[in-house]
Scaffold this active site. Structure first.
Site, PDB file in Angstrom:
ATOM      1  N   ALA A  47       0.833  -1.200   0.000  1.00 58.18           N
ATOM      2  CA  ALA A  47       0.000   0.000   0.000  1.00 58.18           C
ATOM      3  C   ALA A  47       0.869   1.252   0.000  1.00 58.18           C
ATOM      4  O   ALA A  47       0.566   2.233  -0.699  1.00 58.18           O
ATOM      5  CB  ALA A  47      -0.935  -0.005   1.214  1.00 58.18           C
ATOM      6  N   LYS A 125      17.281  -8.635  -1.889  1.00 57.84           N
ATOM      7  CA  LYS A 125      16.985  -7.402  -1.146  1.00 57.84           C
ATOM      8  C   LYS A 125      16.318  -7.821   0.156  1.00 57.84           C
ATOM      9  O   LYS A 125      15.149  -8.194   0.179  1.00 57.84           O
ATOM     10  CB  LYS A 125      16.072  -6.476  -1.944  1.00 57.84           C
ATOM     11  CG  LYS A 125      15.804  -5.153  -1.232  1.00 57.84           C
ATOM     12  CD  LYS A 125      14.943  -4.235  -2.093  1.00 57.84           C
ATOM     13  CE  LYS A 125      14.714  -2.909  -1.390  1.00 57.84           C
ATOM     14  NZ  LYS A 125      13.948  -3.047  -0.135  1.00 57.84           N
ATOM     15  N   LYS A 330      11.767  -4.912  -7.443  1.00 64.70           N
ATOM     16  CA  LYS A 330      10.802  -5.256  -6.407  1.00 64.70           C
ATOM     17  C   LYS A 330       9.949  -6.455  -6.824  1.00 64.70           C
ATOM     18  O   LYS A 330       9.467  -6.540  -7.964  1.00 64.70           O
ATOM     19  CB  LYS A 330       9.880  -4.064  -6.105  1.00 64.70           C
ATOM     20  CG  LYS A 330      10.580  -2.885  -5.454  1.00 64.70           C
ATOM     21  CD  LYS A 330      11.205  -3.229  -4.111  1.00 64.70           C
ATOM     22  CE  LYS A 330      10.181  -3.445  -3.017  1.00 64.70           C
ATOM     23  NZ  LYS A 330       9.507  -2.226  -2.566  1.00 64.70           N
ATOM     24  N   CYS A 427     -18.592 -34.304  15.190  1.00 64.80           N
ATOM     25  CA  CYS A 427     -19.451 -35.362  15.732  1.00 64.80           C
ATOM     26  C   CYS A 427     -19.946 -35.101  17.145  1.00 64.80           C
ATOM     27  O   CYS A 427     -20.749 -35.875  17.675  1.00 64.80           O
ATOM     28  CB  CYS A 427     -18.724 -36.707  15.688  1.00 64.80           C
ATOM     29  SG  CYS A 427     -17.324 -36.808  16.847  1.00 64.80           S
ATOM     30  N   CYS A 446     -14.040 -40.398  13.638  1.00 64.68           N
ATOM     31  CA  CYS A 446     -14.878 -39.201  13.477  1.00 64.68           C
ATOM     32  C   CYS A 446     -15.115 -38.896  12.009  1.00 64.68           C
ATOM     33  O   CYS A 446     -16.162 -38.366  11.646  1.00 64.68           O
ATOM     34  CB  CYS A 446     -14.204 -38.014  14.163  1.00 64.68           C
ATOM     35  SG  CYS A 446     -15.073 -36.441  13.975  1.00 64.68           S
TER      36      CYS A 446
END
EC number: 6.5.1.2
Length: 713
Positions: A47, A125, A330, A427, A446
């Site tokens: 962001a 990096k 990047k 269960c 189960c």
């Protein structure tokens, strides 16, 4: 450049007018100030990058209206402060986000210096905090943050907590070593455990943890970090000979000196810096580092490309913010901040009760993430997660997304505690909470349908005609309560079921009978032992050759199998003990318990030193290399198979590789020996070609392993 690294940047933020620009500058400045002051910020990296690029784009179009407090062109966005001057400015790096931008940058640098750059250093990096470590006569005297590039903050109080930064160098030299302080994933987990134990909020992610910890003083607990050196330079007082060498050596040679002096760098990692001869060779190394990123124990957010020769760096010089001889390529963000909407509790086929985070949808690394793993209830408590929290979510490549921690400073007070189940969600039975991973007291019982359906699947026992719907029928009719019951079914019993005529009954019984002859690796996989899967089941079966030897193995013996550590070995031993009655019934039913072509391990010698192969400690002594035409080879299969291999699933191809003595892998790397490229082979074939890996067609591969092919059906 001839190749394009598989990286795409998120679009820059769109700034419509002067008012939006002013708000964007204020938001970016607040985020940078918070990060450089405490390691906390309301924005995740992606962001902030998008906002900064939007600001730069608006300023390029409106140069007369650039705000004085704009982060553009400033080290650390202009937010960092410090009172210890740097002898040489400690600059940031310019960024590129695509292969085209990288090509333009390398071409621009070569035009600037008027010649082709003789060599390029390509290195990770590292995602941490830049610092300068000053050594006088070989002793560490000061640790300084980058600050605003001209002066930084003295954080020498943290020296004893930074691994990889020795108090004394191998020689009594005076110089400054620059690098990155970060937290590995293990250190991050340990730090958050210590913080929550002392009533502090957990760090949101390792980078913020390193930034906050480096500045912290007088804590009641110790938090470790790791240093990675990436450069060195002379200081006043540096011996003339050393100063001259540092100024004249290629960057790669300078880093070799740093390693020789005893300072930790990335040289020993999978993403070690590497020098390539031409700009056209840079993308291949970028691809390698990007591919290794998901498995690294520390974070990287890009790849740094540097002109290696000292003369090229000197002639290129630096600007006010960044050197002109280096750039950061990047990578897509793997961490984003989103909201934890809830926690679901799912029961697996072995009865393990696993929590799963329900998230406000967020795009990470090219996909929309709505769920993330939470591992176990203790993980939720340790991270102090609450419903409604803003949380940092990590995803990289094919790795399942995970919640790192809440962004505690963004809490509003409306968040609420996560409710843990008191009974099994599947269960209603009791829950065994004696281990970190909770489990239904009924275990596999189960989820009988799930466990039997899994066992009958194509990559396990491959029982054609036994899908989930049919398994439900068998369980509801009381005919099947576990895997062994399948092999006791009679024709009369099956004919009582709906939609089971004579032909379908005979076909199913024939498929079940055929499943008895599957190799041990398939049978072991069908058992669903916790901590194992298809690949691990094959390794265990090849190592021990038969079920008798597997069941007789203790935790130490199991660690002789590649990929099994102490903890997993203990889990497998405990699982097999619990499965003993089921295995006995499978043996009694005539199910195969041997692995074709495998040889049981030699018994321990009388003195307890090992088997008769004469090997010492280590994997080579425990597990001799398999014989066969692929002995010692690491093989990747990609694309659609044809000819003799056309009907083989990818799992069957992996089995074939391993029967022939090789090791199967899903990704191409420098360790890959052979690529089997079928129709539609794409990026893996391209990468193998770049790395000079041998590539063969399905027909060529089939001829190589002809003696190991399964019989034609």
């Amino acid at each position: 450049m001839t190749t394009s690294p598989a990286v795409s940047a998120a679009p820059a933020a769109v700034i419509a007018d002067a008012a939006a620009y002013a708000e964007a500058v204020a938001t970016a400045s607040r985020a940078a100030a918070a990060y450089y002051a405490t390691g906390e910020s309301a924005l995740d990296d992606d962001a902030y990058d998008r906002l900064a690029r939007g600001i730069a784009a608006w300023e390029a179009a409106h140069p007369e209206e650039v705000a004085a407090d704009s982060p553009t062109g400033k080290v650390a966005g202009g937010a960092a402060v410090g009172d210890v001057p740097h002898t040489v400015p400690m600059l940031s790096l310019d960024n590129v986000f695509s292969a085209e931008q990288l090509t333009a940058w390398t071409a621009s640098l070569e035009r600037r210096i008027g010649r082709t750059v003789a060599a390029w250093s390509v290195e990770p990096k590292l995602d941490g905090l830049a610092v300068a470590a000053r050594y006088e006569d070989g002793r560490l005297t000061r640790l300084i943050t980058r600050g605003d590039g001209t002066a930084g903050e003295d954080v020498s109080h943290a020296v004893g907590t930074v691994i990889g930064l020795p108090d004394a160098l191998a020689e009594p030299v005076t110089l400054e070593i620059r690098g990155e302080v970060l937290m590995t994933q293990e250190q991050f987990e340990q730090a958050n455990a210590a913080r929550t134990a002392h009533g502090a909020a957990p760090f949101a992610n390792p980078r913020n943890g390193a930034a906050g910890t480096l500045r912290a003083r007088d804590r009641a607990y110790r938090v470790e970090m790791t240093f990675f050196g990436y450069g060195a330079l002379a200081l006043p007082g540096t011996a003339p000979g050393l100063a001259a060498r540092l100024a004249e050596l290629p960057h790669s040679a300078v880093m070799a000196e740093v390693v020789r002096l005893g300072v930790h760098t990335a040289a020993t990692t999978e993403v070690a810096p590497r020098v390539v001869a031409a700009a056209e060779d840079v993308p291949a190394r970028i691809e390698e580092i990007a591919a290794a990123r998901p498995g690294l124990p520390f974070g990287i957010d890009g790849i740094v490309v540097k002109a290696d020769p000292a003369a090229d760096r000197a002639e290129a010089g630096s600007g006010s913010r960044a050197p002109r001889w280096a750039v950061a390529y990047k990578l897509p963000a793997v961490e984003k901040v989103t909201t934890l909407l809830g926690v679901e509790w799912n029961v697996g086929r072995t009865g393990v009760i696993a929590p799963r985070a329900v998230l406000e949808p967020v795009e990470i690394d090219g996909s929309t993430v709505t769920y993330a793993t939470l591992h176990n209830p203790a993980d939720i408590t340790r991270r102090d997660l609450r419903i409604g929290d803003r949380v940092m979510v990590h995803k990289s490549g094919d790795i399942i997304p995970r919640v790192e921690a809440p962004v505690a400073h963004l809490r509003t007070g409306a968040e609420r505690a996560v409710e843990f189940p008191s009974v099994c969600p599947q269960c209603g039975s009791g829950i065994d909470t004696s281990e970190q991973r909770w489990r239904c007291e009924r275990g596999r019982d189960c989820r009988v349908v799930a466990s039997v359906s899994y066992a009958a699947g194509r990559d396990q026992l491959d029982i054609e005609g036994l899908g989930t719907t049919r398994v439900v029928q068998l369980v509801d009719a009381g005919l099947v309560s576990d895997l062994a019951d399948l092999f006791l079914l009679t024709r009369e019993q099956l004919l009582t079921l709906d939609r089971m005529g004579g032909t379908s009954t005979d076909n199913l019984l024939a498929a079940i009978e055929g499943a008895k002859g599957r190799p041990l690796s398939r049978v072991f996989c069908a058992l669903g032992v916790r901590g194992t899967g298809r690949s691990m089941s094959r390794r265990i079966a090849r190592h021990f050759a038969d079920m008798e030897h597997i069941r007789a193995a203790d935790a130490e013996a199991l660690q002789g199998v590649e990929g099994i550590g102490a903890e997993k070995a203990r889990t497998v031993v405990a699982e097999l003990a619990g499965l003993a009655p089921l295995i006995d019934r499978l043996v009694a039913a005539g199910v195969n318990m041997t692995e074709p072509g495998a040889t049981p391990p030699a018994p321990p010698a009388a003195d307890g030193t090992g088997g008769t192969d004469g090997g010492g400690p280590g994997e080579e002594a425990r597990e001799p290399a398999a014989a066969g035409p692929l002995a010692g080879a690491a093989v990747v299969v990609t694309g659609a198979m044809t000819g003799a291999l056309e009907k083989l699933s990818r799992n069957q191809m992996n089995e074939l590789v391993e029967r022939a003595g090789g090791r199967s892998s899903s990704s191409v790397s420098k360790r890959t020996t052979l690529l089997v490229a079928g129709e539609g082979a794409g990026s893996k074939r391209e990468k193998a070609a770049q790395l000079g890996i041998r590539i063969v067609t399905p027909d060529e591969f089939a001829a190589t392993v002809a003696d190991f092919l399964p019989p034609a059906s």
